[in-house]
Design an enzyme around this catalytic site. Structure first.
Site: not given
Length: 564
Positions: A101, A215
């Site tokens: 990420g 998200d």
């Protein structure tokens, strides 16, 4: 100063997600010729890359730094080599990296005690362990620890590396993102909706625990087969937000929170710079985008177009652009693409479009409302509406009323509607005056009724639900209205003359010479034949016509008038 930094960091946050080949064109648009802004953003990008790489000749005791810290303080130093397969973190042996990420790395690891099992271990990247990143990492760990649901990845353990970088251990989800799973296994619409309802219930569980994901997207929803049964798992609560209280005692610097999420799945309220008022309905919007993609293979707003538009245009598009219905979107696909999309859903193209029309269209569009008050209140409510569709029960989602859609159309086309409003006002005034005059005559009632019918027909032509849609121009409206007058007012020459006079004047105000001349001449001819050449109403039309012709000749010269 804080707003300036938030703006440049927002541009940096989008740019760092792009391939290197696409960054330059994006920065050209996002920075808008501001060389200083671009230089600062490029410095942030360079620092982020340095923080993840290795510098030669490390200085003893060099300080760790993140992307923003490196750009602002220009610390010169290095970081220790990162973990690799075979290394140990606590009681876990790293096997291979399986994810990455913005701030963390995810490894498949093997736990050896007290039980032997495969797990997923997430640790902050080297050089990214700033206060802000650690706070966000801790928030994700706390969010996952608060939840216990079969469709949410569970936290098993947590700790810190020898260097002090925090990590946590989750159950290992051996799956692929939901859209890929559905397409590769050619899941039918019913099967896709079944998986989607499970995801809704997982999100509902998070909301009940006071957590907003913020998200939700296919790559954060993995599907694995358990004894041949697909099981979706929601992962990555890295930017989750608590609805009450705080997930962590660490302080998050709000400038870094200005543009959080993935553009194509981001709600309109997330596109605001402050994001102070985001609530659980932001996840409902993202679920709507996911459902749209599961049904059509496309997102409502194209991700590449959003990124290419630049930051401000991207935010404006997310906040203002109304997506088309899923069934309509399928109609825009090329034949080959539509056929492939249908096959991936175990059906044919006509049936796929047919299945989406109606309930599914409106369920999706209710999720995607720009006004969140019009969305589903809860993820559970969304799941229940999908269930009602599958069991052939009436759904809560309904197409918006014609009045609501007309208002939305007017808001999207303010200039066109202002011009149309002026035209309609002129026609209404003219027709009202004509009606009043004719009430004094023997056939006043019949004439008034004919004028009223015509006015209703003209106004209905601007219906946004009609075939002509929002592309229907003011001139189109006048042309169509004028073309039908002779038949509509057959046998009523006085009424036709009055309407022709009003339309002729309107054409003249719009600069449409041919339309003005034709209607004024027709009005003069009708009044001469019905009222006589010397009647005041005939002379009124003659005066208007003469003034119009004189004005055209003064502007263009005799014989040189354009004919639009």
């Amino acid at each position: 100063m804080k707003e300036t930094f938030a703006h440049e960091f927002a541009i940096f946050n989008v740019a760092r997600r792009l391939p290197l080949a696409d960054r330059s064109s994006y920065l050209d648009q996002a920075c808008g010729g501001d060389g200083a802004l671009r230089a600062r953003v490029e410095e942030l990008l360079g620092a982020a890359e340095d923080a993840q790489g290795f510098l030669k000749d490390p200085a003893p005791g060099a300080q760790r730094f993140g992307a923003a810290d490196a750009a602002s303080t220009r610390v010169q130093g290095t970081v220790a080599p990162g973990e690799k397969a075979g290394d140990r973190i606590g009681r876990y042996k790293l096997l291979q990296q399986i994810g990455e990420g913005g701030c963390g790395l995810v490894y498949m690891a093997e736990q050896e005690e007290p039980v032997r099992r495969r797990v997923a271990l997430k640790v902050i990247k080297l050089g990214m362990d700033t206060k802000q990143v650690i706070a966000r990492f801790e928030a994700e760990r706390q969010a996952l620890a608060m939840m216990d649901h079969p469709n949410i990845a569970r936290v098993l353990d947590a700790g810190a590396t020898q260097a002090g970088r925090p990590y946590f251990v989750m159950e290992l989800v051996r799956g692929i993102k939901i859209t890929d799973y559905c397409d590769e296994h050619h899941l039918s619409m019913k099967e896709r909706l079944g998986l989607f309802m499970q995801i809704c219930l997982a999100v509902q569980h998070a909301h009940q625990k006071g957590i907003i994901h913020r998200d939700l997207k296919p790559s954060n929803i993995l599907v694995a087969s358990n004894d041949g049964v697909p099981v979706p798992k929601v992962i990555d609560f890295g930017i989750a937000k608590a609805t009450q209280g705080r997930l962590t005692d660490q302080t998050l610097f709000t400038a870094f929170e200005q543009f959080i999420g993935t553009p194509a799945y981001m709600s309109p309220e997330q596109a605001e710079l402050t994001m102070q008022d985001v609530d659980t309905r932001t996840d409902i919007y993202s679920l709507g985008v996911l459902l749209y993609e599961l049904l059509t293979g496309k997102t409502p707003l194209d991700q590449n177009e959003l990124l290419a538009a630049g930051l401000e245009a991207m935010r404006r598009t997310i906040r203002e652009k109304e997506p088309v219905r899923p069934s309509t979107r399928l109609g825009t696909l090329l034949k080959e693409e539509l056929t492939t999309t249908a096959k991936q859903r175990h059906t044919d193209a006509p049936k796929l479009v047919h299945d989406l029309r109606g309930d599914l269209d409106w369920i999706v569009m209710k999720c995607l409302e720009k006004d969140r008050a019009r969305r589903y209140e809860t993820a559970n409510g969304l799941a229940n509406d999908v269930r009602r569709h599958l069991t052939c029960e009436p759904v809560v989602a309904r197409p918006p009323s014609k009045l609501y859609r007309f208002k939305k159309l007017a808001l999207r086309n303010k200039l066109a509607f202002a011009a149309a409003g002026a035209v309609v006002a002129a026609l209404v005034i003219g027709l009202a005056a004509a009606t009043w005059e004719y009430f004094k005559e023997r056939k006043a009632l019949q004439r008034a009724e004919a004028v009223s019918v015509l006015l209703q027909q003209m106004l209905s032509a601007a219906d946004p639900d009609g075939l002509k849609g929002s592309a229907y121009t003011v001139r189109d409206l006048l042309d169509d209205f004028a073309a039908g007058l002779t038949n509509q007012l057959a046998g009523q020459p006085e009424a036709e003359a009055t309407v022709r006079l009003t339309i002729g004047r309107t054409y003249a105000q719009l600069g449409i010479i041919s339309g003005a001349e034709a209607n004024l001449c027709r009005a003069l001819d009708l009044r001469q034949r019905t009222l006589g050449k010397d009647h005041p109403q005939t002379l009124e039309v003659l005066e208007v016509l003469v003034n119009f012709i004189s004005g055209v000749e003064r502007k263009w010269g005799r014989g040189n008038q354009p004919r639009p």
